[in-house]
Design an enzyme around this catalytic site. Structure first.
Site, PDB file in Angstrom:
ATOM      1  CE  LYS A  22      -1.805   1.739   3.879  1.00 56.58           C
ATOM      2  NZ  LYS A  22      -1.950   3.174   4.134  1.00 56.58           N
ATOM      3  CG  ASN A  23       2.710   2.515   3.525  1.00 55.30           C
ATOM      4  OD1 ASN A  23       1.570   2.979   3.473  1.00 55.30           O
ATOM      5  ND2 ASN A  23       3.240   2.078   4.650  1.00 55.30           N
ATOM      6  CB  CYS A 119      -4.196   6.126  11.214  1.00 61.50           C
ATOM      7  SG  CYS A 119      -4.838   4.659  10.398  1.00 61.50           S
ATOM      8  NE  ARG A 124      -0.029  10.603  10.035  1.00 64.46           N
ATOM      9  CZ  ARG A 124      -0.605   9.585   9.415  1.00 64.46           C
ATOM     10  NH1 ARG A 124       0.127   8.662   8.828  1.00 64.46           N
ATOM     11  NH2 ARG A 124      -1.911   9.487   9.377  1.00 64.46           N
ATOM     12  CG  ASP A 310       3.571   2.005   9.223  1.00 66.04           C
ATOM     13  OD1 ASP A 310       3.368   3.004   9.942  1.00 66.04           O
ATOM     14  OD2 ASP A 310       3.278   1.974   8.015  1.00 66.04           O
ATOM     15  NE  ARG A 402      -6.935   4.221   5.689  1.00 60.15           N
ATOM     16  CZ  ARG A 402      -5.872   4.767   6.298  1.00 60.15           C
ATOM     17  NH1 ARG A 402      -5.736   4.704   7.593  1.00 60.15           N
ATOM     18  NH2 ARG A 402      -4.949   5.379   5.595  1.00 60.15           N
TER      19      ARG A 402
END
Length: 423
Positions: A22-23, A119, A124, A310, A402
């Site tokens: 995903k990232n 999230c 951030r 993560d 997600r």
């Protein structure tokens, strides 16, 4: 309300295939907006809600998107001029949507994007993104929940120093620099494998980028980028999740799509605890654990090549098997211990001191109802359920969706007693 229901006690045994990252997929798809000639086709695109969200965002900008989740492919046609405002409706749902700002600014000379969401794991800031755009010659206006960037003339390359190796900032500024005039040098750039993957795609499109995998990147601007085909890398966080799940359940799992080079920090810490990890080939590792208890460990999250933030909450669950007290220190996000309160509900003994959590090993966890507070904490709670006695119900599973493709199905194939229910 959907829930994931887990009955603990079964070791995970077998093999699992990791999905696309995903990232990596999200910034690579954003980079596809730079293609003013030809179309792009992406393979190994994970079947996730975030991919659907960014596809809808692209369509709102005038891009043709054909996303086939069951085939893990996505095709894009971004040749027409882009609309220059990204709606709050999409950007508020996930932070990665903010990555459209760089391509929009580079192509159209202006871009207006809602402040990013995602999230709630802490602050951030986007200051490094905006600092980079200003250095390239853009004027930045922040007003009423939007960020607007305008370039009165062509963006011009320069030297940009990041105060912190921001992953999103590095990605956004790389994309903007690809079409800027002259040479851009980014100093203290983030070095994550997902950034390397995006750079590989941009180079295949015709970009000129040197320094991949280092903290200094040099981008020579080009006149145009051309659509191409590209395969997204496997998801190293999903790989870590199944590796830790195997160890936590005293199982034996071959994780396919888990390159050692992308998971060095994780493997080192798991081996330090006593977990047996075999590097099978360039893309696979086998994880097994036959020990009654593991050794305690100290972990500190850091930018790559350090221990990935993560993986922090997932690693926390594994340390509950240690004979002694482990310490996990979070240096990246200040609000990433929300999983601790949920684990305490399962009998875990964890206390927070500043930016560190101190985790005492314990004989067993007790199943109960817990709440996923963010994407990775949700996965951590599923693993905790696999370890626990009795039944664990995880609610707010939309967080998990997600970032994980078919997590229940993959774990069932490994022997887990897990299902999703709607009640």
């Amino acid at each position: 309300m959907e829930k994931i229901v887990v009955k603990g006690g079964a070791p995970l045994i077998g093999e699992v295939q990791v999905s696309g990252a995903k990232n990596a997929a999200l910034p690579i798809l954003a980079a596809g907006l730079l293609a003013t000639e030809g179309t792009s086709k992406f393979y190994n695109v994970p079947k996730l809600s975030d991919i659907k969200t960014i596809s809808l965002l692209f369509e709102s900008l005038g891009v043709k998107v054909d996303y086939k989740p069951e085939e893990n492919t996505l095709e894009m046609d971004a040749r027409k001029p882009l609309l220059t405002e990204a709606s709050f409706e999409f950007v508020s749902k996930m932070r990665a949507s903010f990555l459209v700002l760089g391509p929009m600014l580079a192509r159209e000379g202006s871009a207006k994007v809602a402040m990013p969401g995602g999230c709630s794991i802490g602050s951030r800031p986007i200051d490094q993104h905006l600092k980079g755009f200003e250095a390239l010659g853009a004027t930045i206006i922040q007003d009423a929940g939007f960020v607007e960037a305008r370039a009165e003339k062509e963006l011009e390359g320069t030297t940009i120093f990041f105060d912190f190796p921001s992953v999103g900032g590095t990605q956004n500024v790389i994309m903007a620099s690809c079409l800027a005039k002259g040479k851009t040098t980014i100093v203290n750039a983030a070095q994550e494998p997902e950034i390397e993957d995006m750079i590989n795609f941009l180079i295949k499109m015709g970009a000129k980028i040197e320094g991949k995998g280092t903290s200094v990147l040099v981008i020579e601007g080009v006149d145009k980028l051309v659509g191409t085909e590209y395969t997204v890398m496997p998801d190293r966080v999903e790989a870590a999740t199944y590796m830790i799940a195997a160890a936590a359940t005293k199982g034996d799992v071959l994780v396919k799509g888990a390159p050692y080079k992308d998971n060095v920090a994780l493997v080192s810490k798991m081996r330090e605890m006593g977990v047996d990890i075999e590097v099978v080939d360039e893309t696979s590792m086998r994880v097994s654990n036959k020990l009654e208890s593991l050794r305690p460990v100290d972990v500190k999250t850091l930018p790559h090549p350090g221990f990935l933030t993560d993986m922090q909450s997932i690693m926390c669950v594994l340390t509950l098997l240690a004979n002694g007290t482990s310490t996990i220190t979070e240096t990246v996000f200040e609000n990433r211990f929300m999983h601790v309160e949920e684990l305490r509900r399962m009998n875990a003994k964890i206390r927070i001191e500043g930016r560190s959590s101190l985790i005492e090993g314990l004989p067993h966890l007790e199943g109960t109802t817990v709440k996923a507070t963010d994407l990775r904490s949700g996965a951590a709670l599923v693993i905790a359920g696999l370890m626990a006695t009795g039944t664990t119900k995880v609610i707010n599973v939309y967080h998990i969706d997600r970032g994980y493709v078919d997590i229940e199905e993959k774990m069932r194939k490994l022997g887990a007693d897990i299902q999703r229910i709607d009640e």
